[in-house]
Design an enzyme around this catalytic site. Structure first.
Site, PDB file in Angstrom:
ATOM      1  CG  ASN A 284     -58.833  35.082  21.466  1.00 20.62           C
ATOM      2  OD1 ASN A 284     -59.546  34.094  21.444  1.00 20.62           O
ATOM      3  ND2 ASN A 284     -57.743  35.122  22.228  1.00 20.62           N
TER       4      ASN A 284
ATOM      5  CG  HIS B 126     -54.845  29.794  14.517  1.00 20.57           C
ATOM      6  ND1 HIS B 126     -54.993  29.507  15.855  1.00 20.57           N
ATOM      7  CD2 HIS B 126     -54.277  31.038  14.465  1.00 20.57           C
ATOM      8  CE1 HIS B 126     -54.549  30.532  16.583  1.00 20.57           C
ATOM      9  NE2 HIS B 126     -54.102  31.464  15.757  1.00 20.57           N
TER      10      HIS B 126
ATOM     11  CG  ASP C 292     -54.558  27.912  24.990  1.00 16.95           C
ATOM     12  OD1 ASP C 292     -54.239  28.563  23.967  1.00 16.95           O
ATOM     13  OD2 ASP C 292     -54.226  28.256  26.142  1.00 16.95           O
TER      14      ASP C 292
ATOM     15  CG  ASN D 100     -54.582  26.319  17.660  1.00 18.95           C
ATOM     16  OD1 ASN D 100     -54.612  25.213  18.183  1.00 18.95           O
ATOM     17  ND2 ASN D 100     -55.661  26.903  17.161  1.00 18.95           N
TER      18      ASN D 100
END
Ligand code: IPE
Ligand code: IPE
Ligand code: MG
Length: 245
Positions: free
Chosen positions: A71, A40, A23, A25
């Site tokens: 997501n 990412h 987690d 990014n």
């Protein structure tokens, strides 16, 4: 007398399986004044770094939470960017991973992924299926609750078909209906970026995992954090509900 334990619980203190909630990014991108997708991409570099570390530390299973069932709620631009990144990254790295003997496995509702990404990932899984020098498990379109619901549905079908009786259902049997039943439960769960929640990851499998949270954002995660997590794991006492001898 010691209580009967589920076979997936390993009382020996060997770090066989690390699961990571990668987690931060987006926050990394913001901090560096770039688009989220660049965050990412930087996260993908961390994945490669951590795979090397897992190999160096002799960790047999590395599970990475790459895309959750939740997501999909992100913007169409981010979702398609992530799916494209997954596909290109796998294409670029597959040969090297294969040469290194890494077995790639997928966990989640893989059929819900876009066709091209799915094809590339499934090809990687097939191509590396006989490799035995470490396992990289990608949790994609993965939800812990979805996994449990999918298992319950499959069990219900088998009961209906007469293959199983309701009395046969216990923890042991249930776990054989999960996505990757042969994979041992994670010994250590890491989450980066300072969030201290599970976000629907491996709800069943983490019953006795050790947790380690770090403020480091995923693209900045490297050797120092990895080493710290491993040290903390070996310095903790795992009891599994029993008592210290
Ligand atoms: C994790 O980073 C990567 C995925 C969920 C795919 P985020 O994108 O969640 O980063 P933050 O939480 O917004 O910083
Ligand atoms: C968890 O991160 C999912 C992945 C790392 C793939 P999120 O950023 O999606 O989780 P929340 O929304 O903060 O709980
Ligand atoms: Mg996040």
């Amino acid at each position: 007398m010691a209580a009967k334990m589920t076979s997936s619980i390993d009382t020996e203190k060997k770090l066989r399986h690390i699961a990571i909630i990668m987690d931060g990014n987006g926050r990394w991108a913001k901090r560096n004044g770039v688009e989220r997708l660049e965050g990412h991409k930087a996260g993908e570099k961390s994945v490669r770094r951590v795979m090397d570390l897992a190999k160096e530390f002799d960790v047999e299973f590395l599970t990475l939470y790459a895309f959750s069932t939740e997501n999909w709620n992100r913007s169409e631009e981010e979702v398609s960017g992530l799916m494209a990144l997954l596909a290109t990254s796998m294409k670029q790295n597959l040969d090297e991973m294969h040469q290194n003997g890494v077995r790639i496995r997928l966990s989640g509702r893989i059929n819900g992924l876009p066709l091209l990404t799915r094809k590339i990932l499934k090809h990687a899984e097939k191509k590396t299926s006989k490799n035995r020098k470490g396992n990289l498990i990608l949790a994609l379109n993965y939800g812990g609750r979805a996994e449990i619901a999918d298992a319950a549905q499959a069990i219900a079908h088998d009961v209906k078909r007469g293959k199983l009786a309701p009395e046969d259902i216990d923890e042991q049997l249930f776990s054989t209906y999960l996505y990757l039943p042969d994979v041992p439960d994670p010994d250590l769960l890491i989450r980066t970026s300072g969030e201290c929640r599970l976000s629907n990851f491996l709800n069943w499998q983490i019953a006795y995992s050790e947790f380690w949270f770090t403020e480091t954002l995923w693209p900045d995660f490297g050797r120092e954090d990895f080493q710290k997590a491993v040290d903390i794991f070996y310095n903790r006492e795992r009891r599994f509900g029993g008592r210290k001898c």
